[in-house]
Write a protein that holds these residues in place. Structure first.
Motif, PDB file in Angstrom:
ATOM      1  N   ASN A   1       0.968  -1.014  -0.155  1.00 57.80           N
ATOM      2  CA  ASN A   1       0.068   0.042   0.021  1.00 57.80           C
ATOM      3  C   ASN A   1       0.802   1.463  -0.109  1.00 57.80           C
ATOM      4  O   ASN A   1       0.144   2.298  -0.331  1.00 57.80           O
ATOM      5  N   PHE A   2       2.100   1.433   0.615  1.00 53.82           N
ATOM      6  CA  PHE A   2       2.981   2.482   0.534  1.00 53.82           C
ATOM      7  C   PHE A   2       3.321   2.845  -0.960  1.00 53.82           C
ATOM      8  O   PHE A   2       3.825   1.879  -1.754  1.00 53.82           O
ATOM      9  N   SER A   3       3.183   3.769  -1.318  1.00 54.29           N
ATOM     10  CA  SER A   3       3.617   4.501  -2.601  1.00 54.29           C
ATOM     11  C   SER A   3       4.909   4.824  -2.943  1.00 54.29           C
ATOM     12  O   SER A   3       5.220   5.094  -4.178  1.00 54.29           O
ATOM     13  N   GLY A   4       5.531   5.134  -2.092  1.00 51.54           N
ATOM     14  CA  GLY A   4       7.080   5.414  -2.160  1.00 51.54           C
ATOM     15  C   GLY A   4       7.961   4.274  -2.037  1.00 51.54           C
ATOM     16  O   GLY A   4       7.850   3.230  -2.376  1.00 51.54           O
ATOM     17  N   LEU A   5       9.311   4.414  -1.699  1.00 52.60           N
ATOM     18  CA  LEU A   5      10.208   3.579  -1.569  1.00 52.60           C
ATOM     19  C   LEU A   5      10.104   3.001  -0.036  1.00 52.60           C
ATOM     20  O   LEU A   5       9.942   3.907   0.987  1.00 52.60           O
TER      21      LEU A   5
END
Length: 347
Positions: free
Chosen positions: A171-175
């Motif tokens: 679910n996390f959109s970054g690194l």
């Protein structure tokens, strides 16, 4: 496999730039018996008069075989701290982007965020030292480039729940960087097993802990080839010196010795924890998957100073979130641990 466009996360100026090409980048077969007049080196041979391999090919090849990870998914740094700094400089726009850290945790994440003028959104761990997934995702917005997960965590010593990390990966959109400096002391599997499933997953390991090479400063980052290419573009050309490369190769070649030392440390950890349970002023001993133990005492500053007077140096972690009156004790040799216990019994 999750789809993430890495190029959209990279700073625009970094994406557009070209890396510096050193003499040893342009001519790669410098192990051959040739006359080298290309790099302005001192020509008199002493074993160190030539620049080191900027790509660390031999070391990456050995790590690739050991970890079963392709060489193009590995980048080496002058300690893990250099690799962390490269991530900030490659992906985080100063005075614009943000990262998320989970205190109590490794302090260099926040130091590097401040150094690079990046907002650090701190989401304190829950009382069981596990990530609060809901708060992390709620705090995430379009500026949030990196989530730092130290697992096993420093200073708490616990490995984060696999289910919670899985949710974040999905679910996390970054690194998402998982710092596995202490993974060799855990009975949990490395997240390297998921490196190809999640293109935004970065694994950070080191030779400083289990391999006993803190003095050579060698960190290892495993990631999607696109991430490695970006970091390789901005790293200093000769960031890992020749002596460090040679010592690392020597140690990895003798990997069985590393495994034997790990077994001793784990055995000593078990014995030390059992003995610490008999010390009256120790109120709690936290579970550890690392080469250290976090303990809660009656008065951390008092006990720290008492041990220091007796020649024992530990760390007082009371200044960190959730760690009031907590001391962090590294697992030493059998003799060192015995000396520690003898002194603790007299305090």
């Amino acid at each position: 496999m999750r789809t993430v466009d890495i190029n959209k996360l990279v700073r625009k100026n970094v994406l557009a730039m070209e890396s510096y090409s050193s003499a040893r980048n342009e001519f790669k077969d410098f192990d051959q018996n040739l006359i080298f007049l290309d790099a302005n080196e001192n020509p008199f041979e002493n074993g160190l008069n030539r620049y080191p391999d900027p790509k660390q090919k031999n070391l990456k090849k050995m790590l690739s075989e050991l970890k079963n990870i392709p060489e193009n998914q590995i980048i080496l740094g002058n300690g893990s701290d250099e690799l962390l700094d490269l991530l900030f400089r490659a992906f985080c726009e100063p005075n614009q982007d943000s990262v998320i850290t989970l205190p109590p945790t490794y302090g260099m994440y926040s130091v590097l965020a401040n150094l690079n003028a990046i907002e650090n959104k701190e989401i304190v761990l829950q009382n069981d030292f596990e990530p609060n997934v809901d708060l992390i995702l709620k705090a995430t917005d379009k500026t949030t480039k990196i989530l730092f997960l130290c697992s096993p965590n420093n200073p708490t010593g616990n490995t984060f729940s696999e289910d919670k990390i899985q949710i974040l990966l999905e679910n996390f959109s970054g690194l998402i960087l998982i710092d596995e400096a202490y993974i060799d002391f855990s009975n949990k599997e490395s997240w390297l097993k998921k490196i190809d499933e999640f293109p935004n997953l970065i694994i950070l390991q080191t030779l400083s802990k289990a391999y006993g090479l803190a003095g050579i400063r060698l960190g290892i980052l495993y990631a999607n080839p696109k991430i490695v290419t970006v970091l390789d573009k901005i790293k200093p050309p000769y960031n890992v010196n020749k002596l460090s490369q040679e010592k690392a190769l020597e140690r990895i070649e003798n990997y069985n010795a590393v495994l034997q030392e790990i077994e001793v440390i784990l055995s000593e950890r078990k014995k030390l924890i059992a003995a610490l349970n008999t010390i009256q002023f120790i109120e709690k001993i936290y579970n550890s998957d690392a080469n250290f133990v976090l303990v809660k005492v009656d008065d951390a500053e008092k006990r720290y100073k008492q041990l220091l007077k007796k020649g024992i140096v530990i760390r007082n972690r009371s200044g960190q979130e959730l760690c009031e009156n907590c001391l962090r004790i590294t697992i030493g040799t059998e003799k060192e641990n015995q000396q520690l216990l003898e002194i603790l019994k007299l305090l």
